[in-house]
Design a protein around this motif. Sequence first.
Motif, short mmCIF file in Angstrom:
data_model
loop_
_atom_site.label_atom_id
_atom_site.label_comp_id
_atom_site.label_asym_id
_atom_site.label_seq_id
_atom_site.Cartn_x
_atom_site.Cartn_y
_atom_site.Cartn_z
N GLY A 96 0.80 -1.22 0.00
CA GLY A 96 0.00 0.00 0.00
C GLY A 96 0.83 1.27 0.00
O GLY A 96 0.30 2.36 -0.28
N MET A 97 2.13 1.15 0.27
CA MET A 97 2.99 2.32 0.29
C MET A 97 3.24 2.89 -1.10
O MET A 97 3.79 3.97 -1.24
N ILE A 98 2.81 2.17 -2.14
CA ILE A 98 2.99 2.67 -3.50
C ILE A 98 2.29 4.01 -3.71
O ILE A 98 2.67 4.79 -4.59
N THR A 99 1.30 4.31 -2.89
CA THR A 99 0.61 5.59 -3.02
C THR A 99 1.40 6.73 -2.37
O THR A 99 1.10 7.91 -2.62
N ARG A 100 2.41 6.42 -1.55
CA ARG A 100 3.18 7.45 -0.85
C ARG A 100 4.60 7.61 -1.38
O ARG A 100 5.11 8.73 -1.45
N THR A 101 5.24 6.50 -1.70
CA THR A 101 6.68 6.57 -1.97
C THR A 101 7.06 7.41 -3.18
O THR A 101 8.11 8.07 -3.14
N PRO A 102 6.30 7.45 -4.28
CA PRO A 102 6.74 8.32 -5.38
C PRO A 102 6.81 9.80 -4.98
O PRO A 102 7.78 10.49 -5.33
N ALA A 103 5.83 10.27 -4.22
CA ALA A 103 5.86 11.66 -3.76
C ALA A 103 6.99 11.88 -2.77
O ALA A 103 7.63 12.95 -2.77
N TRP A 104 7.24 10.91 -1.91
CA TRP A 104 8.36 11.03 -0.97
C TRP A 104 9.68 11.14 -1.71
O TRP A 104 10.51 11.99 -1.39
N ARG A 105 9.88 10.29 -2.71
CA ARG A 105 11.13 10.34 -3.47
C ARG A 105 11.28 11.67 -4.19
O ARG A 105 12.38 12.26 -4.23
N ALA A 106 10.19 12.17 -4.73
CA ALA A 106 10.24 13.46 -5.44
C ALA A 106 10.59 14.59 -4.48
O ALA A 106 11.40 15.48 -4.81
N GLN A 107 10.02 14.57 -3.28
CA GLN A 107 10.32 15.63 -2.31
C GLN A 107 11.77 15.56 -1.85
O GLN A 107 12.45 16.60 -1.73
N ILE A 108 12.27 14.36 -1.60
CA ILE A 108 13.66 14.21 -1.19
C ILE A 108 14.60 14.71 -2.27
O ILE A 108 15.59 15.41 -2.00
N ALA A 109 14.31 14.37 -3.52
CA ALA A 109 15.15 14.80 -4.63
C ALA A 109 15.15 16.32 -4.79
O ALA A 109 16.17 16.94 -5.10
N ALA A 110 13.99 16.94 -4.56
CA ALA A 110 13.85 18.38 -4.78
C ALA A 110 14.30 19.22 -3.59
O ALA A 110 14.89 20.30 -3.77
N SER A 134 20.71 9.20 -1.09
CA SER A 134 20.95 8.09 -2.04
C SER A 134 20.43 6.78 -1.49
O SER A 134 19.85 5.96 -2.24
N THR A 135 20.60 6.55 -0.19
CA THR A 135 20.05 5.34 0.42
C THR A 135 18.54 5.32 0.30
O THR A 135 17.93 4.29 -0.08
N LEU A 136 17.89 6.43 0.60
CA LEU A 136 16.43 6.49 0.57
C LEU A 136 15.89 6.32 -0.85
O LEU A 136 14.83 5.71 -1.04
N GLU A 137 16.57 6.85 -1.83
CA GLU A 137 16.09 6.75 -3.21
C GLU A 137 15.93 5.29 -3.63
O GLU A 137 14.89 4.89 -4.17
N GLY A 138 16.94 4.48 -3.35
CA GLY A 138 16.83 3.08 -3.71
C GLY A 138 15.89 2.31 -2.81
O GLY A 138 15.09 1.48 -3.26
N PHE A 139 15.98 2.59 -1.51
CA PHE A 139 15.17 1.85 -0.54
C PHE A 139 13.68 2.07 -0.78
O PHE A 139 12.88 1.13 -0.71
N LEU A 140 13.29 3.31 -1.05
CA LEU A 140 11.87 3.62 -1.24
C LEU A 140 11.31 3.01 -2.51
O LEU A 140 10.09 2.81 -2.61
N GLN A 141 12.14 2.72 -3.48
CA GLN A 141 11.66 1.99 -4.65
C GLN A 141 11.35 0.54 -4.33
O GLN A 141 10.46 -0.06 -4.92
#
Length: 265
Positions: free
Chosen positions: A133-147, A184-191
Amino acid sequence: MPDFESAPGVTLHYTVDDFTDPWTPAPTVILLHGLAESGEAFRAFVPYLARRHRVVRLDNRGYGRSPALPADHPWRFDSLVADVVALIRHLGIERAHLVGGKIGGTIALATAARHPELVGRLAVLGGPASLTGMITRTPAWRAQIAAEGVRPWVRASNAGRLGTRMSPAQLQWWEDLMSGTAASTLEGFLQMVPTVDVTAEVERIRAPTLVVTTTGSGLGSADEVRAWQERIPDSRLVVLENDSYHVAASDPDETAALVRDFLAE
């Protein structure tokens, strides 16, 4: 403060807290933390557990004092389970009790299901059997971390994670701890996170198991947790009144006492 290599190119750090009597054999309990944390997340548990247990707090790969990993690290949930198995063997013990918070609890569930001979007792604190169910959250989280970076993401997401009862000082401590995680850790882990589902495996667990959740967990209702907990043959569920999903952080003293008493049985 030892380190060991769990796999080629992957070094893990762990901390040992041991206040047991030197003349008395003591069981080992391994504490497994959640997303964007380290073994320091369980600091409140040490006074409750370390008098009767050798307490080992692992920094999962990429987190805490385990070296950060690149964004293209090939994250696999199976590798996180293998890291726990490698730690048990590195410690030179036959088996350990496992205590996991959030995805650390999911890792603990999988380890107990796949390697029942290595696990004495199991405590899962706010850890879901499925994270799909985290698929609804993780893309936005990754985008915020990157930005914006890690700290703004932590600050924005901690309300659901930690609930509404924490003091400003508590929230700041957790923000500081989690913000030390490499982007960098979070980017891969959240995927990887939304691919994790061990629901079909829990019935293979043979360790006595304690599951703790809250009435308002954002990772699943108490009824949803009970649905998979009851498939573990020797298990019990405790539901605490709170609106966090990180129960080990929001209710550390009550949760640590529950774990201490459970391990003493």
